[in-house]
Design a protein around this motif. Structure first.
Motif, short mmCIF file in Angstrom:
data_model
loop_
_atom_site.label_atom_id
_atom_site.label_comp_id
_atom_site.label_asym_id
_atom_site.label_seq_id
_atom_site.Cartn_x
_atom_site.Cartn_y
_atom_site.Cartn_z
N PRO A 12 0.95 -1.09 0.08
CA PRO A 12 -0.15 -0.09 0.04
C PRO A 12 0.77 1.58 -0.09
CG PRO A 12 -1.21 -1.33 1.25
CD PRO A 12 0.48 -2.13 1.26
N HIS A 13 1.66 1.01 0.86
CA HIS A 13 2.92 2.46 0.91
C HIS A 13 3.12 2.48 -0.65
CE1 HIS A 13 3.34 2.17 5.56
NE2 HIS A 13 2.54 2.67 5.63
N GLU A 14 3.80 1.68 -1.22
CA GLU A 14 4.61 1.94 -2.55
C GLU A 14 3.89 2.26 -3.38
OE1 GLU A 14 7.74 2.07 -3.36
OE2 GLU A 14 8.07 1.48 -1.31
N ARG A 15 2.10 1.86 -3.68
CA ARG A 15 1.51 2.05 -4.21
C ARG A 15 0.76 3.40 -4.40
NH1 ARG A 15 -1.82 -2.84 -6.87
NH2 ARG A 15 -3.16 -1.29 -7.12
N GLU A 16 1.00 4.08 -2.88
CA GLU A 16 0.42 5.56 -2.26
C GLU A 16 1.61 6.62 -3.22
OE1 GLU A 16 -1.22 8.79 -1.50
OE2 GLU A 16 -1.96 7.14 -1.93
N ALA A 17 2.84 6.06 -2.89
CA ALA A 17 3.99 6.20 -3.95
C ALA A 17 3.88 6.81 -5.70
CB ALA A 17 5.25 6.01 -3.11
N VAL A 18 3.79 5.85 -5.88
CA VAL A 18 3.91 5.50 -7.32
C VAL A 18 2.91 6.52 -7.77
CG1 VAL A 18 3.16 4.07 -8.66
CG2 VAL A 18 4.66 3.56 -7.12
N ARG A 19 1.49 6.66 -6.76
CA ARG A 19 0.19 7.32 -7.55
C ARG A 19 0.80 8.98 -7.55
NH1 ARG A 19 -3.81 10.35 -6.10
NH2 ARG A 19 -3.00 10.14 -3.96
N MET A 20 1.77 8.88 -6.47
CA MET A 20 2.14 10.48 -6.62
C MET A 20 3.24 10.87 -7.37
SD MET A 20 -0.10 11.82 -3.98
CE MET A 20 1.26 13.37 -2.38
N GLU A 21 3.87 10.36 -7.61
CA GLU A 21 4.97 10.41 -8.35
C GLU A 21 4.57 11.04 -10.04
OE1 GLU A 21 8.48 7.35 -10.60
OE2 GLU A 21 7.34 7.10 -8.23
N ARG A 22 3.23 9.69 -10.42
CA ARG A 22 2.46 9.96 -11.60
C ARG A 22 1.73 10.58 -11.93
NH1 ARG A 22 1.17 3.40 -11.99
NH2 ARG A 22 2.36 2.74 -13.35
N LYS A 23 1.16 11.31 -10.55
CA LYS A 23 0.27 12.69 -10.60
C LYS A 23 1.47 13.78 -10.79
CE LYS A 23 -2.65 14.64 -8.12
NZ LYS A 23 -4.45 14.64 -6.46
N TYR A 24 2.80 14.14 -9.91
CA TYR A 24 3.17 15.03 -9.27
C TYR A 24 4.24 15.56 -10.87
CZ TYR A 24 -0.65 16.14 -6.02
OH TYR A 24 -1.17 16.28 -5.27
N LYS A 25 5.16 14.44 -11.12
CA LYS A 25 6.24 14.59 -11.92
C LYS A 25 6.08 15.27 -13.09
CE LYS A 25 5.88 10.48 -14.89
NZ LYS A 25 6.78 9.47 -15.42
N TRP A 26 4.93 15.76 -13.49
CA TRP A 26 5.16 16.45 -14.89
C TRP A 26 4.83 18.69 -14.17
CZ3 TRP A 26 6.68 15.86 -19.66
CH2 TRP A 26 6.88 14.89 -19.92
N MET A 27 3.83 17.85 -13.01
CA MET A 27 3.30 19.41 -12.34
C MET A 27 4.31 20.43 -12.24
SD MET A 27 1.17 20.96 -9.28
CE MET A 27 -0.14 20.24 -9.74
N CYS A 28 5.54 19.11 -11.38
CA CYS A 28 7.21 19.28 -10.65
C CYS A 28 8.04 19.93 -11.98
CB CYS A 28 7.89 18.35 -9.97
SG CYS A 28 9.50 19.15 -9.66
N TYR A 29 7.82 19.22 -13.14
CA TYR A 29 8.73 19.45 -14.53
C TYR A 29 8.08 21.12 -14.88
CZ TYR A 29 10.57 20.05 -19.03
OH TYR A 29 11.15 19.71 -20.48
N TYR A 30 7.63 21.57 -14.85
CA TYR A 30 6.98 22.65 -15.63
C TYR A 30 6.65 23.49 -14.86
CZ TYR A 30 5.02 19.99 -19.87
OH TYR A 30 4.72 19.68 -21.09
N GLU A 31 6.23 23.41 -13.90
CA GLU A 31 7.23 24.76 -12.66
C GLU A 31 8.18 24.69 -12.24
OE1 GLU A 31 5.06 24.19 -8.80
OE2 GLU A 31 2.51 24.28 -10.13
#
Length: 129
Positions: free
Chosen positions: A102-121
């Motif tokens: 469950p912790h890895e699934r949550e971390a992967v979800r956050m990674e996928r959700k936010y990596k492009w936002m981070c890149y653009y910002e």
């Protein structure tokens, strides 16, 4: 600005790490912000969060892409921010595989959700509206 594998540097790791701190805040579970440790050596994994030392380790040579590099830092920051890893992680590890933990699934979800936002910002502010 074209960003690629050559840009997987300590300087850029710190920029992503600062973005994580600004975006997600500190952990109510694990206390003060962790130290970011940037490694040029190659390991079998891209990064990890050490809850005993409160350190996030990132391994540059394990990353094939710059987006994967950003994702790893977000992934490990998620472990710091949201998970009481010390005991709970290892208890769950006996029940679930890494992929289904469950912790890895949550971390992967956050990674996928936010990596492009981070890149653009962080890396292409001229493209942000």
């Amino acid at each position: 600005m074209k960003i690629g594998k050559k840009d997987i540097t300590r300087k850029n790791a710190l920029l992503v790490f600062e973005w994580c701190k600004k975006t997600f805040g500190s952990s109510t579970i694990n206390g003060p912000y962790p130290k970011l440790v940037f490694n040029r050596t190659k390991k079998d994994f891209a990064g990890y969060y050490d809850p005993w030392k409160n350190e996030i380790h990132v391994f540059a040579l394990k990353h094939r892409t710059f987006m994967g590099f950003i994702g790893t830092i977000i992934h490990e920051f998620t472990h710091y921010r949201y998970h009481s890893i010390k005991r709970e992680y290892y208890k769950l590890n006996k029940i679930y595989s890494y992929k289904n933990h469950p912790h890895e699934r949550e971390a992967v979800r956050m990674e996928r959700k936010y990596k492009w936002m981070c890149y653009y910002e962080v890396f292409s502010p001229e493209e942000v509206g």
